[in-house]
Scaffold this motif. Structure first.
Motif, PDB file in Angstrom:
ATOM      1  N   CYS A  53      -1.902   4.904 -10.491  1.00  0.00           N
ATOM      2  CA  CYS A  53      -0.034   4.297 -10.419  1.00  0.00           C
ATOM      3  C   CYS A  53       0.353   2.821  -9.506  1.00  0.00           C
ATOM      4  O   CYS A  53       0.172   4.235  -8.333  1.00  0.00           O
ATOM      5  N   ARG A  54       0.372   2.539  -9.344  1.00  0.00           N
ATOM      6  CA  ARG A  54       1.955   1.774  -8.244  1.00  0.00           C
ATOM      7  C   ARG A  54       3.201   1.996  -8.290  1.00  0.00           C
ATOM      8  O   ARG A  54       3.637   2.247  -9.669  1.00  0.00           O
ATOM      9  N   PHE A  55       4.351   2.481  -7.338  1.00  0.00           N
ATOM     10  CA  PHE A  55       5.556   3.038  -8.002  1.00  0.00           C
ATOM     11  C   PHE A  55       6.146   3.014  -6.398  1.00  0.00           C
ATOM     12  O   PHE A  55       5.830   2.991  -5.207  1.00  0.00           O
ATOM     13  N   GLY A  56       7.767   2.886  -6.791  1.00  0.00           N
ATOM     14  CA  GLY A  56       8.722   2.387  -4.845  1.00  0.00           C
ATOM     15  C   GLY A  56       8.300   1.190  -4.537  1.00  0.00           C
ATOM     16  O   GLY A  56       7.640   0.240  -5.449  1.00  0.00           O
ATOM     17  N   LYS A  57       9.237   1.140  -4.423  1.00  0.00           N
ATOM     18  CA  LYS A  57       9.667  -0.187  -3.824  1.00  0.00           C
ATOM     19  C   LYS A  57       8.613  -1.224  -2.869  1.00  0.00           C
ATOM     20  O   LYS A  57       8.770  -2.574  -3.056  1.00  0.00           O
ATOM     21  N   ILE A  58       7.861  -0.649  -2.087  1.00  0.00           N
ATOM     22  CA  ILE A  58       6.933  -1.108  -0.822  1.00  0.00           C
ATOM     23  C   ILE A  58       5.494  -0.118  -2.244  1.00  0.00           C
ATOM     24  O   ILE A  58       4.820  -0.875  -0.679  1.00  0.00           O
ATOM     25  N   PHE A  59       5.504  -0.663  -3.577  1.00  0.00           N
ATOM     26  CA  PHE A  59       3.895  -0.735  -3.685  1.00  0.00           C
ATOM     27  C   PHE A  59       2.967   0.332  -3.390  1.00  0.00           C
ATOM     28  O   PHE A  59       2.463   0.175  -3.203  1.00  0.00           O
ATOM     29  N   GLU A  60       3.648   1.900  -3.000  1.00  0.00           N
ATOM     30  CA  GLU A  60       2.805   2.413  -3.364  1.00  0.00           C
ATOM     31  C   GLU A  60       1.846   2.613  -4.173  1.00  0.00           C
ATOM     32  O   GLU A  60       2.110   2.814  -5.123  1.00  0.00           O
ATOM     33  N   VAL A  61       0.755   3.063  -3.825  1.00  0.00           N
ATOM     34  CA  VAL A  61      -0.611   3.357  -4.740  1.00  0.00           C
ATOM     35  C   VAL A  61      -0.816   4.987  -4.519  1.00  0.00           C
ATOM     36  O   VAL A  61      -0.986   5.321  -3.098  1.00  0.00           O
TER      37      VAL A  61
END
Length: 281
Positions: A8-16
């Motif tokens: 999954c991609r999550f968070g404002k800085i597009f962590e994976v």
């Protein structure tokens, strides 16, 4: 019950990251409520789940809690459009009042309310203890000030690169790997910063995508100023084309000729010049 894992991609800085789940039928681009090391967040599935081998019991974290409901989506929208904007304005005001040398980029409310993250850039270390105290008193939750490098900052506030595509770091890159000037020199005939720099101002990450191929093709190419032998005699290499696998040589009389690399015999192979590899992490 089998345990699955879904990237999954999550968070404002597009962590994976990969999250464990007992839901086998999650489709790509499905919005999920997940538990990360920071708390509850919304995440987007990058592909369907696969069986998590060796995992018999569903871990508590990282974990998919549920597929996001309409209420979850409405709450996230309210966080982004109201609370984060208000927190952004308030924090900027306090930064100005405290005369701190930092630039606030964005604010992220965690979905579960465990903390609020404030993303910023600064030219040097910032003592923001007083700022954190003020923010914690205002919002009654944990406050995290997260300083970003230029690459993460670009991923946060920018969208498209000069190639016309969405930034690789926003779309699929999991981590930033160092890019060296050697890589750029191997692939480009120029070191013009406008042609090899990304939106962040650093060397483009995509230079690494074909670096292995260029390195392999370069093995058959002699270095510039190297002495070689052709059917016409000895000559000196003055240029080459890695993709076309051709070498341009100059004979003693000044005549030049471009030949396939397969027709070149290396007399005394030169080692590539050692150079300082400027890496941008």
């Amino acid at each position: 019950m089998p345990v699955y894992k879904v990237p999954c991609r999550f968070g404002k800085i597009f962590e994976v990251g990969e999250f464990f789940t007992d839901i086998p039928n999650i489709k790509r681009d499905t919005l999920l409520v997940v538990r990360t090391e920071n708390g509850m967040q919304l995440a987007t599935a990058l592909k369907p789940p696969t069986l998590a081998e060796g995992i018999e019991q569903l871990p508590d974290s990282p974990k998919v809690l549920r597929i996001a409901t309409v209420d979850d989506k409405e709450r996230q929208k309210e966080l982004e459009t109201v609370r984060e904007k208000e927190a952004m304005a308030y924090c900027k005001e306090q930064i100005k009042n405290l005369n701190l040398t930092m630039r606030l980029l964005d604010v992220e409310y965690l979905f579960g309310g465990e903390k609020i993250l404030f993303y910023y850039v600064a030219p040097e270390r910032v003592d923001f203890r007083e700022l954190v105290r003020i923010l914690a008193h205002k919002y009654h939750t944990r406050i995290e000030m997260r300083q970003l490098g230029v690459r993460d900052a670009a991923r946060l506030v920018l969208d498209f690169s000069h190639c016309g595509e969405e930034l690789c770091c926003r779309r699929f890159l999991k981590e930033f790997k160092p890019v060296s000037v050697r890589t750029a020199r191997l692939q480009k005939t120029t070191l013009d910063p406008s042609k090899i720099s990304g939106a962040c101002g650093r060397l483009m990450c995509c230079l690494l995508y074909e670096d292995f191929l260029y390195a392999e093709l370069k093995k058959n190419i002699p270095e510039r100023e190297e002495k070689v032998r052709t059917e016409r005699g000895e000559a000196v290499v003055i240029g080459y084309n890695i993709i076309e696998q051709t070498v341009t040589v100059q004979y003693e009389g000044g005549e030049r000729e471009t030949l396939p690399a397969s027709q070149i015999v290396r007399i005394a192979p030169l080692q590539p010049e050692k150079e300082e590899e400027l890496r941008f992490d």
